[in-house]
Structures are given as C-alpha cells and as structure tokens.
Design a protein around this motif. Sequence first.
Motif, PDB file in Angstrom:
ATOM      1  N   GLN A  58      39.337  48.056  31.330  1.00 47.30           N
ATOM      2  CA  GLN A  58      39.713  47.732  32.708  1.00 47.30           C
ATOM      3  C   GLN A  58      41.149  47.190  32.707  1.00 47.30           C
ATOM      4  OE1 GLN A  58      36.745  45.200  34.348  1.00 47.30           O
ATOM      5  NE2 GLN A  58      37.181  45.777  36.468  1.00 47.30           N
TER       6      GLN A  58
ATOM      7  N   GLU B 260      34.537  54.048  30.641  1.00 46.62           N
ATOM      8  CA  GLU B 260      33.526  53.728  29.642  1.00 46.62           C
ATOM      9  C   GLU B 260      33.411  54.845  28.610  1.00 46.62           C
ATOM     10  OE1 GLU B 260      29.567  53.228  31.197  1.00 46.62           O
ATOM     11  OE2 GLU B 260      28.794  52.477  29.283  1.00 46.62           O
TER      12      GLU B 260
ATOM     13  N   LEU C 189      42.247  55.186  29.498  1.00 51.30           N
ATOM     14  CA  LEU C 189      42.510  54.568  30.800  1.00 51.30           C
ATOM     15  C   LEU C 189      44.014  54.395  31.038  1.00 51.30           C
ATOM     16  CD1 LEU C 189      41.419  53.255  33.369  1.00 51.30           C
ATOM     17  CD2 LEU C 189      41.262  51.098  32.131  1.00 51.30           C
TER      18      LEU C 189
ATOM     19  N   LYS D  30      33.965  49.426  27.421  1.00 50.93           N
ATOM     20  CA  LYS D  30      34.478  49.518  28.791  1.00 50.93           C
ATOM     21  C   LYS D  30      35.882  48.937  28.885  1.00 50.93           C
ATOM     22  CE  LYS D  30      30.061  49.428  31.198  1.00 50.93           C
ATOM     23  NZ  LYS D  30      29.070  48.591  31.883  1.00 50.93           N
TER      24      LYS D  30
ATOM     25  N   ASP E  80      37.076  52.218  38.607  1.00 46.86           N
ATOM     26  CA  ASP E  80      38.249  51.788  37.841  1.00 46.86           C
ATOM     27  C   ASP E  80      37.928  51.306  36.427  1.00 46.86           C
ATOM     28  OD1 ASP E  80      39.872  52.349  40.026  1.00 46.86           O
ATOM     29  OD2 ASP E  80      39.664  50.319  40.833  1.00 46.86           O
ATOM     30  N   VAL E  81      36.688  51.502  35.998  1.00 45.85           N
ATOM     31  CA  VAL E  81      36.324  51.142  34.622  1.00 45.85           C
ATOM     32  C   VAL E  81      36.106  52.426  33.837  1.00 45.85           C
ATOM     33  CG1 VAL E  81      34.596  50.044  33.135  1.00 45.85           C
ATOM     34  CG2 VAL E  81      35.268  48.965  35.298  1.00 45.85           C
TER      35      VAL E  81
END
Lengths: 161, 161, 161, 161
Positions: free
Chosen positions: D125, D59, D91, D123, D56-57
């Motif tokens: 999130q 990068e 994301l 990164k 779920d990250v």
Amino acid sequence: MKKEIEALFHECIMNANEEELAVIKQLLDGVKRKQSKESGSYIGGIFGMSRKMENDVLEVTMPITPVIYNSLHIVHGGVTATLIDSAMGTLANMMLPEGYGAVTTNLSIHYVAPGTGGFLSGKAQIIHKGTKTIVIDGKVHSDDGKLVAHCTGSFFIFKRS
Amino acid sequence: MKKEIEALFHECIMNANEEELAVIKQLLDGVKRKQSKESGSYIGGIFGMSRKMENDVLEVTMPITPVIYNSLHIVHGGVTATLIDSAMGTLANMMLPEGYGAVTTNLSIHYVAPGTGGFLSGKAQIIHKGTKTIVIDGKVHSDDGKLVAHCTGSFFIFKRS
Amino acid sequence: MKKEIEALFHECIMNANEEELAVIKQLLDGVKRKQSKESGSYIGGIFGMSRKMENDVLEVTMPITPVIYNSLHIVHGGVTATLIDSAMGTLANMMLPEGYGAVTTNLSIHYVAPGTGGFLSGKAQIIHKGTKTIVIDGKVHSDDGKLVAHCTGSFFIFKRS
Amino acid sequence: MKKEIEALFHECIMNANEEELAVIKQLLDGVKRKQSKESGSYIGGIFGMSRKMENDVLEVTMPITPVIYNSLHIVHGGVTATLIDSAMGTLANMMLPEGYGAVTTNLSIHYVAPGTGGFLSGKAQIIHKGTKTIVIDGKVHSDDGKLVAHCTGSFFIFKRS
C-alpha cells in the motif's frame, strides 16, 4: 558553580538577537518542566514535547523552532527520529505489565518531506506484540497533515531488575 | 522579552540541584557556541558535538550527560540517531561539489548496547557514492570502544537553488 | 503422480528455446543437489548457491541466470535479499553453541547497483554478538567487484527444543 | 542439450519421494507459466505467485511448500522478502505514467512470526508518492490472518530509455 552560570547567562543574553532569546527561553522552559516533573527527561522538556493517547495511538507533538534545525535550517533528521522514537518507546512501555520494560533494538526511518510549519506530530501504533518483541509503526506529520517521515521500530521486552 | 527570560533563569537556578545546574550550564554553553558560530546549529551546540575527519572517516563525539538521557536514565535512542545522522550527513555533504547538497532519505539503526561512560563517538564512512544517492555506514561506540549502535543511511543528492 | 510429471516435463521441453532449456536444467540440477544433500534446501539448490568461510567472513555465491530475473530482466531484489540472508543466517548459526539457533528478526537492505555479470557474491560479517541477538553486516558484489547491495540484519538467538 | 536434460530429469524422479515429486511438479509448472506468459518471471512462476489489486492494495499470494523452506524447514526469510518486494514493486510501477519505471532502493523488513499454513499473502500500500521516490508499506500474513512480516520499501523513479 552558580556564579559561573550567571555570568554565562548574562553573556548569552547580552547581545542575543530575537531568535537567540527565543531559543534560550525554550531551553530554560524545558529545564523547568523537567524540574517540576512535568517532563520525564530534559530532552522532552527542551524540545517541548507533549503527548496524548487516543484510540490505541500514542501521539507526541513538538513545536518547530530554531532549536531543532540542522545547519541547513531545516528540522534535523535526528530530532525527527527522537520524536518518533519517543512516541514508539512510550507506547511500547505502556503495553507491558508492571515490572517489564522495552528498549529500542531497531529503528528504520524513511524521510519523505522536510518538516515545515508550526509543529511536528509523531503517531505510534502497535503492529505486533509478541512475548519477546514489539513492532511499532510510526508516522510523523507536519501541521498541514503532510507526511514527513515513516518509521518502523522493534522493541525488546526485558524484565526490570 | 529579556526581563521574562531573566525571571525564568533565576527561577530555574534558585532551587537547582547539582545535576540541574550542570544541565543549565551545558545548554547555555551550547547557545554560546552557536552564537559564536563555533557550532552550525543549536542541536550541535547544546549536545556538545565536536567533529573531525581522518582517513575518510568523519567522527562526531558527544559527552554523555543527563541532557541526553531518556526517562529511563540511559541515552535516548533518538539522540544516538542524531549523533550518527550528523556524522553521516556531514560526510555526505563533504563528498559533493559546490552547489550540491545531500539530505537523509533513509536511516536504519540497530541498537546493540546502552551508551555508557564519558562520551559517545559516531563514525561515518562511505559505502557507495552514486550520481543520485550516497550510502553511508555509521557506527556509534562508547569511550571504552564498545559498539553501541550500527547504522546505514541513504542520502539523496540535490542541486542547491 | 510420476506419469503426470513426465507429461508436464515433455510439454515444457518440447517447444522450449535455449533459455528455457537452461532454466529447466538449472532447476533439476538444484533438486538433485537437494536430493544428494549437497544443498540443505531447495532454494539453495535451484539458485545454485555455494558457500565458503574465510577469515570470519561467510561468503555465498550465486550464478546470474534468467532464473533469478524479475520481469524487467534484472536480478530480482528479493533474490539478492535471499542471497545475503542465507549468508548472514548461516554465519549467525555458526556462531552458536550446540542446541541454539538464530532466526532473522530484521533485515535492512540498500540496493545501490543492478546485479550484472556472471555471478553475485554475498559476504556476511559479525558486527555484534550478544547473548540474545546477533547483528551482521552483509555486502553483495557482482563479479567485477562492484557493490550491488549493502545490508544489516538482526538475528534472535533461541534454544532449540 | 535436450538429451542431457532428459537424463537429468529421469535421474531426479527415479528415486524421488513424495515431497521431491511435488517439488519437481511445482518447478515445471512454474516454467510452463513463464513459457505461456501467464507469469512475467521464472521466480513468479516457480514460487507460484499470483496477484490482484483491490482498493489500492496490491496483493501477491504464494503457496507454502518445501520449495520455499530454508534448511530449518521454515519459510526462507529471503522468500518472504521476495514476496513482499514483488507486491511493492508491482504497485510502484502501476503508479507511474507510461515511460517511467521504479526500482527498489531500500527494503526494511521486520519478521515477527514464522510463515505457516497453506499460503502467504503479501499486501502493498502506498505511503508516499513523490516526484523522485515512492515509499510503500508491505505486510505479509499467513492464511489464518496472523502477521508474519512487516516491511517498508523505498522506490526510485526513473525514465525508461
């Protein structure tokens, strides 16, 4: 002055409804907490803040009552900011050796949900500790664990005179 | 409940010093302002906020008293945030047609000087008004005209149900 | 290395369409501007930035071309940030006496409209100049005068060694 | 146009030093990556960004080269913003069902250390996913694991037409 305040007090409670009585009680409780040094500031007292440190996380909690509502009857965004700034500022100052202090230079808050339920919890955690600045992550949750606001703050380190 | 509050009130003022008496007076004045609907919220009342609109600028002022100090005896950063969020939120809601409201989604504050003097003034001005969001510029000055904080806020427009 | 680069160059332009040719030209023009010291950085060169100072406002402009698009074919938010950070950083450094420099410590950007038209203009203006920090207001407009982004930045002043 | 570009190219590499040759190579490699659709944008190509998703990250990494320096020869703050906005935006868009997109509405970045070493890693999130907005936490580290910048971003969800 005391006479004047007594008159004002009686005027306030005379026709006060339940909510107003509860508010007056919370405010006076806050003053008492400050008088007894249980709270370090009137703000902390009247908002009923309490704090604890656990695993490098500084948590401040605050009951949700009409005292902290805005005119739309939801928690005032400024009070949420006060809660998390208190948690972050306390943590910043705890990181420093004697003789140093830290003041907020920047606060950025994202509000994601209204604060509802019995209380709000603000948790602060160090992201970066430098020699001049500290950056802290802050999260405010309601008592059902839902995220209410996310915040980052910068603190400037100064030498107390 | 009234009996309990009266006992608490007397306990508070009995040994109160000058500062504490002034604080109790400010808090009760605030409750009274809310009771009389002069103020739309307890926060607005107890912080002694008053507002005016002039040339598209919404200004909220607040006296600097011990009520709004943090434990370092300077104005709590969260209260400065409350002042400017109140000014910006009021302005945002004034921009909208009946049936719509605006809530803060993001607040970014730069603190540049401690709040000193007799009062703080928070001024809000529209930067952008879209169909979904409003962006507002906010500045907080002390009574000698010095900038205390600069802020930008995003507000989300919603249809009241 | 030159041989390798020449082969790469020919591979690139051989089947290049109009857009790709224009992009390659812009990038090489940027390198040339840096080589001739017309631009202080490759970034400034390849993004075609130019700047001017007028009435205490530092303005940086940048043509809108495919070079700065994101994958949705609108100006990349990061490039808008680069434009306004360049304007603000240049202004911050111009405010300082010889031997001092300023670096960005915080940038807060509100994006209010997509960047469209021929070019973007980023204007920076001092909000606060202290002994340790500078706070700057930045606005990005498209060539029809519409606001694209509003930004505030904090800069930390340091002594160059 | 090709003739003109060829002349420009030869002018650039004729007297180019090692650094300039490496920059030209990086830029042309970037164009090639965009031509071959390996990269979705020229920005992603010329900055040499590559990305991966894990736990779920999201990068995104980027090599540190003179291409991304500012005029003080450290990584341009705007490029750091571009890196983390790319990671967060990618994301955000991955979280959405077909037919929906997300655009940045607010970006707040705290810069805590200069970007040094071989590459930067950004990164992203998820902090909050609502029906209208997504709030994302972003951190940029250098290759020795040191935090370079911390960021939060708000994204607005829209229906693609």
